[in-house]
Design a protein around this motif. Structure first.
Motif, PDB file in Angstrom:
ATOM      1  N   GLU A  89       0.828  -1.208   0.000  1.00 28.50           N
ATOM      2  CA  GLU A  89       0.000   0.000   0.000  1.00 28.50           C
ATOM      3  C   GLU A  89       0.861   1.255   0.000  1.00 28.50           C
ATOM      4  OE1 GLU A  89      -2.843  -0.205   3.137  1.00 28.50           O
ATOM      5  OE2 GLU A  89      -3.746  -2.057   2.402  1.00 28.50           O
ATOM      6  N   LYS A  90       1.987   1.193   0.674  1.00 24.90           N
ATOM      7  CA  LYS A  90       2.918   2.332   0.677  1.00 24.90           C
ATOM      8  C   LYS A  90       3.401   2.628  -0.738  1.00 24.90           C
ATOM      9  CE  LYS A  90       7.373   3.754   2.678  1.00 24.90           C
ATOM     10  NZ  LYS A  90       8.517   3.306   3.526  1.00 24.90           N
ATOM     11  N   VAL A  91       3.719   1.565  -1.490  1.00 23.06           N
ATOM     12  CA  VAL A  91       4.185   1.730  -2.867  1.00 23.06           C
ATOM     13  C   VAL A  91       3.079   2.307  -3.741  1.00 23.06           C
ATOM     14  CG1 VAL A  91       4.989   0.522  -4.937  1.00 23.06           C
ATOM     15  CG2 VAL A  91       5.876  -0.135  -2.697  1.00 23.06           C
ATOM     16  N   VAL A  92       1.870   1.737  -3.652  1.00 27.20           N
ATOM     17  CA  VAL A  92       0.765   2.178  -4.503  1.00 27.20           C
ATOM     18  C   VAL A  92       0.382   3.625  -4.215  1.00 27.20           C
ATOM     19  CG1 VAL A  92      -1.674   1.826  -5.052  1.00 27.20           C
ATOM     20  CG2 VAL A  92      -0.148  -0.133  -4.886  1.00 27.20           C
ATOM     21  N   LYS A  93       0.355   3.999  -2.965  1.00 21.28           N
ATOM     22  CA  LYS A  93      -0.011   5.375  -2.617  1.00 21.28           C
ATOM     23  C   LYS A  93       0.989   6.376  -3.190  1.00 21.28           C
ATOM     24  CE  LYS A  93      -2.743   4.302   1.493  1.00 21.28           C
ATOM     25  NZ  LYS A  93      -2.801   4.325   2.975  1.00 21.28           N
ATOM     26  N   GLU A  94       2.280   6.009  -3.181  1.00 23.63           N
ATOM     27  CA  GLU A  94       3.275   6.912  -3.764  1.00 23.63           C
ATOM     28  C   GLU A  94       3.149   6.947  -5.285  1.00 23.63           C
ATOM     29  OE1 GLU A  94       5.839   9.882  -3.870  1.00 23.63           O
ATOM     30  OE2 GLU A  94       5.078   8.989  -2.017  1.00 23.63           O
ATOM     31  N   LEU A  95       2.812   5.814  -5.901  1.00 21.29           N
ATOM     32  CA  LEU A  95       2.556   5.797  -7.344  1.00 21.29           C
ATOM     33  C   LEU A  95       1.396   6.718  -7.685  1.00 21.29           C
ATOM     34  CD1 LEU A  95       2.965   1.984  -8.065  1.00 21.29           C
ATOM     35  CD2 LEU A  95       4.339   3.794  -9.087  1.00 21.29           C
ATOM     36  N   GLN A  96       0.334   6.646  -6.907  1.00 17.75           N
ATOM     37  CA  GLN A  96      -0.812   7.517  -7.135  1.00 17.75           C
ATOM     38  C   GLN A  96      -0.422   8.980  -6.960  1.00 17.75           C
ATOM     39  OE1 GLN A  96      -3.386   5.700  -4.188  1.00 17.75           O
ATOM     40  NE2 GLN A  96      -4.602   4.681  -5.771  1.00 17.75           N
ATOM     41  N   ASN A  97       0.347   9.256  -5.910  1.00 23.18           N
ATOM     42  CA  ASN A  97       0.778  10.624  -5.640  1.00 23.18           C
ATOM     43  C   ASN A  97       1.627  11.178  -6.777  1.00 23.18           C
ATOM     44  OD1 ASN A  97       1.406  13.018  -3.997  1.00 23.18           O
ATOM     45  ND2 ASN A  97       3.431  12.098  -3.798  1.00 23.18           N
ATOM     46  N   GLN A  98       2.521  10.369  -7.321  1.00 18.89           N
ATOM     47  CA  GLN A  98       3.421  10.839  -8.362  1.00 18.89           C
ATOM     48  C   GLN A  98       2.732  10.963  -9.718  1.00 18.89           C
ATOM     49  OE1 GLN A  98       6.539  11.971  -8.139  1.00 18.89           O
ATOM     50  NE2 GLN A  98       6.584  11.647  -5.934  1.00 18.89           N
ATOM     51  N   PHE A  99       2.042   9.927 -10.153  1.00 14.67           N
ATOM     52  CA  PHE A  99       1.547   9.910 -11.527  1.00 14.67           C
ATOM     53  C   PHE A  99       0.212  10.624 -11.701  1.00 14.67           C
ATOM     54  CE2 PHE A  99       4.607   6.391 -11.719  1.00 14.67           C
ATOM     55  CZ  PHE A  99       5.336   6.810 -12.815  1.00 14.67           C
ATOM     56  N   ARG A 100      -0.699  10.490 -10.760  1.00 12.77           N
ATOM     57  CA  ARG A 100      -1.979  11.195 -10.897  1.00 12.77           C
ATOM     58  C   ARG A 100      -1.785  12.704 -10.847  1.00 12.77           C
ATOM     59  NH1 ARG A 100      -6.785   8.733  -7.351  1.00 12.77           N
ATOM     60  NH2 ARG A 100      -7.745  10.529  -8.335  1.00 12.77           N
ATOM     61  N   ASP A 122      -4.413  19.414 -21.934  1.00 16.22           N
ATOM     62  CA  ASP A 122      -5.730  19.082 -21.392  1.00 16.22           C
ATOM     63  C   ASP A 122      -5.885  17.585 -21.112  1.00 16.22           C
ATOM     64  OD1 ASP A 122      -5.688  18.331 -24.011  1.00 16.22           O
ATOM     65  OD2 ASP A 122      -7.752  18.931 -24.441  1.00 16.22           O
ATOM     66  N   TRP A 123      -4.909  17.015 -20.398  1.00 19.88           N
ATOM     67  CA  TRP A 123      -4.962  15.600 -20.058  1.00 19.88           C
ATOM     68  C   TRP A 123      -5.758  15.369 -18.777  1.00 19.88           C
ATOM     69  CZ3 TRP A 123      -2.931  11.902 -23.260  1.00 19.88           C
ATOM     70  CH2 TRP A 123      -2.041  12.332 -24.241  1.00 19.88           C
ATOM     71  N   LYS A 124      -6.505  14.291 -18.753  1.00 23.23           N
ATOM     72  CA  LYS A 124      -7.284  13.930 -17.570  1.00 23.23           C
ATOM     73  C   LYS A 124      -7.085  12.444 -17.275  1.00 23.23           C
ATOM     74  CE  LYS A 124     -11.490  15.304 -17.151  1.00 23.23           C
ATOM     75  NZ  LYS A 124     -12.934  15.539 -17.434  1.00 23.23           N
ATOM     76  N   VAL A 125      -7.210  12.090 -15.979  1.00 25.28           N
ATOM     77  CA  VAL A 125      -7.180  10.677 -15.606  1.00 25.28           C
ATOM     78  C   VAL A 125      -8.503  10.042 -16.002  1.00 25.28           C
ATOM     79  CG1 VAL A 125      -7.119   9.044 -13.684  1.00 25.28           C
ATOM     80  CG2 VAL A 125      -5.583  11.017 -13.687  1.00 25.28           C
ATOM     81  N   PHE A 126      -8.430   8.983 -16.808  1.00 27.48           N
ATOM     82  CA  PHE A 126      -9.654   8.320 -17.257  1.00 27.48           C
ATOM     83  C   PHE A 126      -9.805   6.916 -16.709  1.00 27.48           C
ATOM     84  CE2 PHE A 126     -10.424  11.788 -19.951  1.00 27.48           C
ATOM     85  CZ  PHE A 126     -11.746  11.696 -20.340  1.00 27.48           C
ATOM     86  N   ASP A 127      -8.730   6.333 -16.255  1.00 25.99           N
ATOM     87  CA  ASP A 127      -8.846   4.994 -15.688  1.00 25.99           C
ATOM     88  C   ASP A 127      -7.665   4.762 -14.767  1.00 25.99           C
ATOM     89  OD1 ASP A 127      -9.990   2.542 -15.263  1.00 25.99           O
ATOM     90  OD2 ASP A 127      -9.038   1.577 -16.968  1.00 25.99           O
ATOM     91  N   GLU A 128      -7.929   4.116 -13.637  1.00 26.88           N
ATOM     92  CA  GLU A 128      -6.871   3.812 -12.679  1.00 26.88           C
ATOM     93  C   GLU A 128      -7.208   2.482 -12.023  1.00 26.88           C
ATOM     94  OE1 GLU A 128      -4.405   6.078  -9.146  1.00 26.88           O
ATOM     95  OE2 GLU A 128      -6.571   6.399  -9.275  1.00 26.88           O
ATOM     96  N   ARG A 129      -6.213   1.585 -11.984  1.00 28.65           N
ATOM     97  CA  ARG A 129      -6.458   0.261 -11.426  1.00 28.65           C
ATOM     98  C   ARG A 129      -5.259  -0.152 -10.564  1.00 28.65           C
ATOM     99  NH1 ARG A 129      -7.196   0.891 -16.430  1.00 28.65           N
ATOM    100  NH2 ARG A 129      -5.185  -0.004 -17.043  1.00 28.65           N
ATOM    101  N   SER A 130      -5.551  -0.771  -9.448  1.00 25.80           N
ATOM    102  CA  SER A 130      -4.501  -1.355  -8.616  1.00 25.80           C
ATOM    103  C   SER A 130      -5.136  -2.442  -7.773  1.00 25.80           C
ATOM    104  CB  SER A 130      -3.854  -0.296  -7.707  1.00 25.80           C
ATOM    105  OG  SER A 130      -4.735   0.036  -6.651  1.00 25.80           O
ATOM    106  N   SER A 131      -4.289  -3.260  -7.160  1.00 24.21           N
ATOM    107  CA  SER A 131      -4.808  -4.295  -6.275  1.00 24.21           C
ATOM    108  C   SER A 131      -4.620  -3.875  -4.824  1.00 24.21           C
ATOM    109  CB  SER A 131      -4.107  -5.629  -6.548  1.00 24.21           C
ATOM    110  OG  SER A 131      -2.708  -5.453  -6.580  1.00 24.21           O
ATOM    111  N   LEU A 132      -4.763  -2.582  -4.567  1.00 21.39           N
ATOM    112  CA  LEU A 132      -4.591  -2.035  -3.227  1.00 21.39           C
ATOM    113  C   LEU A 132      -5.517  -2.753  -2.247  1.00 21.39           C
ATOM    114  CD1 LEU A 132      -3.206   0.146  -1.531  1.00 21.39           C
ATOM    115  CD2 LEU A 132      -5.064   1.685  -2.090  1.00 21.39           C
ATOM    116  N   GLY A 133      -4.931  -3.335  -1.189  1.00 17.32           N
ATOM    117  CA  GLY A 133      -5.721  -4.043  -0.199  1.00 17.32           C
ATOM    118  C   GLY A 133      -6.039  -5.476  -0.576  1.00 17.32           C
ATOM    119  N   LYS A 134      -5.538  -5.945  -1.741  1.00 14.47           N
ATOM    120  CA  LYS A 134      -5.836  -7.305  -2.189  1.00 14.47           C
ATOM    121  C   LYS A 134      -4.549  -8.061  -2.547  1.00 14.47           C
ATOM    122  CE  LYS A 134     -10.299  -5.935  -4.129  1.00 14.47           C
ATOM    123  NZ  LYS A 134     -11.116  -5.865  -5.357  1.00 14.47           N
ATOM    124  N   LEU A 135      -3.488  -7.729  -1.873  1.00 12.24           N
ATOM    125  CA  LEU A 135      -2.197  -8.322  -2.181  1.00 12.24           C
ATOM    126  C   LEU A 135      -2.174  -9.806  -1.825  1.00 12.24           C
ATOM    127  CD1 LEU A 135       0.772  -7.901  -3.008  1.00 12.24           C
ATOM    128  CD2 LEU A 135       1.239  -7.332  -0.649  1.00 12.24           C
TER     129      LEU A 135
END
Length: 259
Positions: free
Chosen positions: A35-46, A53-66
């Motif tokens: 979860e620490k890794v995924v949260k930093e990925l979200q923080n950096q890339f999102r 005019d770029w927008k986030v249209f889809d985001e997927r991870s297995s956060l909490g389902k490792l």
């Protein structure tokens, strides 16, 4: 008798491999590390889309389902250990929605299906209309992150993945990064660029195995039971990928890995 015994041993080995290849639930400590890794990925890339005019249209991870698997023998590999993010230009998304709405109004189900969802870049490059392929390739960015990989394959003949060209590029905070132009393949996927940043204990040790794979091998320090590496693949034109790379704090991402 010896032949029968050999057959039984092969069957037993296959059965054992099948059992051990199943995923086991992760420990709370392993989930916390993931979860620490995924949260930093979200923080950096999102928070760092390309300019425009770029927008986030889809985001997927297995956060909490490792879950953990031992399919690599003593090295544990995480099942579902991915983070994926898709950006799309707002203008292109509006046009896509307009086409889908128009198709719906006249009952054109084929066009409606083509334009009613966000397409991955692999789908983009399969488009039969060259003009549409070019437009969508310029308006869609996929960022795919794989964790705890044992190898990174530049080329893999069995999956029909071949590179027209590839080279290492400098990325601050990353031990290894590559710029790759893939060849068209038999599945109808056109030539396409990928920029790859590898974090963790990666070495510039490109090798070729008997199957024809050209790959970099990863050397685990902790056995792979925690998140020790990341492979970040940016599927976008090289200029767009370079812009994203410059905006990301790769050292911050590297700091989330188990050392």
């Amino acid at each position: 008798m010896k032949k029968l015994l050999s057959i039984l041993l092969v069957i037993q080995a296959v059965s054992i491999h099948h059992v051990h290849a199943q995923c086991d639930p992760a420990t709370p400590q392993q989930n916390a590390a993931y979860e620490k890794v995924v949260k930093e990925l979200q923080n950096q890339f999102r928070n760092n889309p390309p300019s425009g005019d770029w927008k986030v249209f889809d985001e997927r991870s297995s956060l909490g389902k490792l879950e953990l698997s031992d399919e690599y023998g003593k090295i544990f590999r995480i099942c579902g250990d991915r983070y994926d993010l898709t950006f799309q230009r707002a203008s292109a998304a509006s046009q896509q929605k307009a086409r889908a709405d128009s198709a719906k109004a006249i009952g054109d189900t084929i066009t409606q299906q083509q334009h009613s969802f966000v397409m991955s870049t692999d789908s983009v490059y399969r488009e039969s209309d060259p003009n549409r392929t070019s437009n969508m390739a310029q308006s869609t960015v996929d960022i795919n992150v794989e964790m705890n990989a044992g190898n990174y394959r530049v080329e893999e003949p069995i999956s029909n993945r071949f590179a027209a060209s590839y080279k290492t590029i400098p990325v601050k905070g990353a031990p290894l990064a590559l710029q790759i132009m893939l060849k068209p393949n038999d599945a109808g996927v056109a030539s396409r660029p990928e920029t790859v940043v590898l974090l963790g204990n990666w070495k510039n040790n490109l090798q070729k195995n008997p199957r024809g794979d050209k790959l970099y091998h990863y050397s685990y320090k902790k056995g792979g039971t925690m998140i020790e590496n990341m492979i970040v693949t940016i599927k976008a034109p090289f200029d767009v990928a370079n812009e994203i790379i410059k905006k990301i704090d790769w050292q911050a991402l590297s700091n989330t890995l188990t050392k």
